[in-house]
Structures are given as C-alpha cells and as structure tokens.
Design a protein around this motif. Sequence first.
Motif, PDB file in Angstrom:
ATOM      1  N   ASP A 119       5.209 -36.770   8.119  1.00 27.05           N
ATOM      2  CA  ASP A 119       4.390 -36.170   9.163  1.00 27.05           C
ATOM      3  C   ASP A 119       4.456 -37.006  10.433  1.00 27.05           C
ATOM      4  N   GLY A 120       4.221 -36.349  11.549  1.00 28.35           N
ATOM      5  CA  GLY A 120       4.165 -37.024  12.832  1.00 28.35           C
ATOM      6  C   GLY A 120       2.751 -37.468  13.142  1.00 28.35           C
ATOM      7  N   ALA A 160      13.246 -33.495   7.754  1.00 28.20           N
ATOM      8  CA  ALA A 160      12.789 -34.058   9.032  1.00 28.20           C
ATOM      9  C   ALA A 160      13.652 -33.610  10.213  1.00 28.20           C
ATOM     10  N   ASN A 163      12.982 -29.871  10.896  1.00 28.51           N
ATOM     11  CA  ASN A 163      11.657 -29.620  11.468  1.00 28.51           C
ATOM     12  C   ASN A 163      11.566 -30.139  12.898  1.00 28.51           C
ATOM     13  N   ALA A 164      12.249 -31.239  13.186  1.00 25.56           N
ATOM     14  CA  ALA A 164      12.273 -31.750  14.557  1.00 25.56           C
ATOM     15  C   ALA A 164      12.932 -30.742  15.494  1.00 25.56           C
ATOM     16  N   LEU A 169      11.525 -31.265  19.405  1.00 27.37           N
ATOM     17  CA  LEU A 169      11.232 -32.653  19.736  1.00 27.37           C
ATOM     18  C   LEU A 169      12.459 -33.367  20.295  1.00 27.37           C
ATOM     19  N   SER A 188       7.040 -40.897  19.154  1.00 26.55           N
ATOM     20  CA  SER A 188       6.817 -39.500  18.791  1.00 26.55           C
ATOM     21  C   SER A 188       7.648 -39.091  17.574  1.00 26.55           C
ATOM     22  N   ILE A 190       8.983 -37.858  14.176  1.00 27.07           N
ATOM     23  CA  ILE A 190       8.405 -36.923  13.203  1.00 27.07           C
ATOM     24  C   ILE A 190       8.195 -37.614  11.856  1.00 27.07           C
TER      25      ILE A 190
END
Length: 217
Positions: A119-120, A160, A163-164, A169, A188, A190
């Motif tokens: 998680d970020g 990861a 999802n980034a 991101l 920042s 992730i």
Amino acid sequence: MAKSEEIIRERYKVMAPRIIKALNQRNFEAYFCETSEKAVECALSLIPQGASVAWGGSMTLEEIGLIQRLKEGNYQVIDRDTAKSQEERFSLMRQALLSDVYLASVNAMSEDGIMVNIDGSGNRISAIAFGPKTVILVVGMNKICRDLESARKRAHTYAAPNNALRLGLELPCTKTGCCFDCNKNNPSSICAQIVEMYSSIVPGRIKVILVGENLGL
C-alpha cells in the motif's frame, strides 16, 4: 469459453479445498465461489442490511460488480470517491476505519494461506488489520502463489507496477514496467507499506472469498 480457460478454472476448483483448509486453520473464514456472480452473492450474504460499508481500492471489486451492488443496496456506503476535496477524501478514509464491513482484495496469497498486501497511503492495509468489525476479501485464484516468497515477488514485481500504472503515478516502474526499490528516493512509492497476514486474532473477523476466475491485478 476457450479450452485453456476451462482447464485453468478446473485447476482452481482442485486447488481450492486445500487453500480453504489452510485459511481456516489461520482463523480466516474462507469460501470458494466458481464464478464472479456467485462471489457477489456470497459477499452480500455476509453483509447485514443497514450496515456501514466501505472498501479499499480494488479492481477485483469493480470487475465483479460488487461495488455497484453495494451502492444500490440498503447500506450506509462510505465512498471516498464522492469527496469534493482531498481533505474530505481523507476524512472518508478515516471513517472507513470504523465501518461495520470493509471490503478489499489482496495483492498475493501463498498456498498455505498467508496474504500479502502492498500500500501507498496505508488506508487499505490499516482497515484490514484493525478497525472495521468485519473484513471481506475477494480474491481471484490467479493471485495464489506457491509459497510466501513467490507471493512477495508477485506483490512487488507484478501487482505494484500494474497498480502504479492504473493510478497514473510518477514512479520508476511506470516508466519501465519493472520493479525498483524506489522507497529511498520517492516518498510517493506505491510500496511504502507492506503487510503480511499470517492469521486473524479474532476468529472469523476476516472472511476470504476465493473466486475461480482470473480477477484484478
């Protein structure tokens, strides 16, 4: 349905009882649903009418239509995406930590029932670990890995970066498609926080719905 997909789904059915047993031994309450449609009905059956409900960012929940069903149902929905400012968004995320029911997925799971989440901001893993009375995790069987090390690798090198990219991101993995140890140079990242769930201290608080399909990232 393609023949290859039939074979994969059949393998998932064969694998599921062993994984269910492993999850139950860890105090997780586990179910197996062959299809997304059955998974949605299973999840809804575990949520009392009128309950306050929130969720973490999850393509799986979106894909199977569960979030839409929750919005249409008789629930007190806490939806951070309705926020009109960043301050309101964080306020809703904090409210979610005290919801009756919290829904999410996982980034990876070992065959012996250990779940890995990256998680970020940490709101999702915080809610899963403590706060909401009930947590429901909907997990496509494509996220099952042979062992914990394989689950860690999947979370870092597959989930990861994808999802980034999904979140738009600015990270090394969104530029190259490959995982880097960017935490030292990018606040920042992730992958700022990682939680491995070995068991549930409160028996049955965390309910896992395994789905015999490829879902999410």
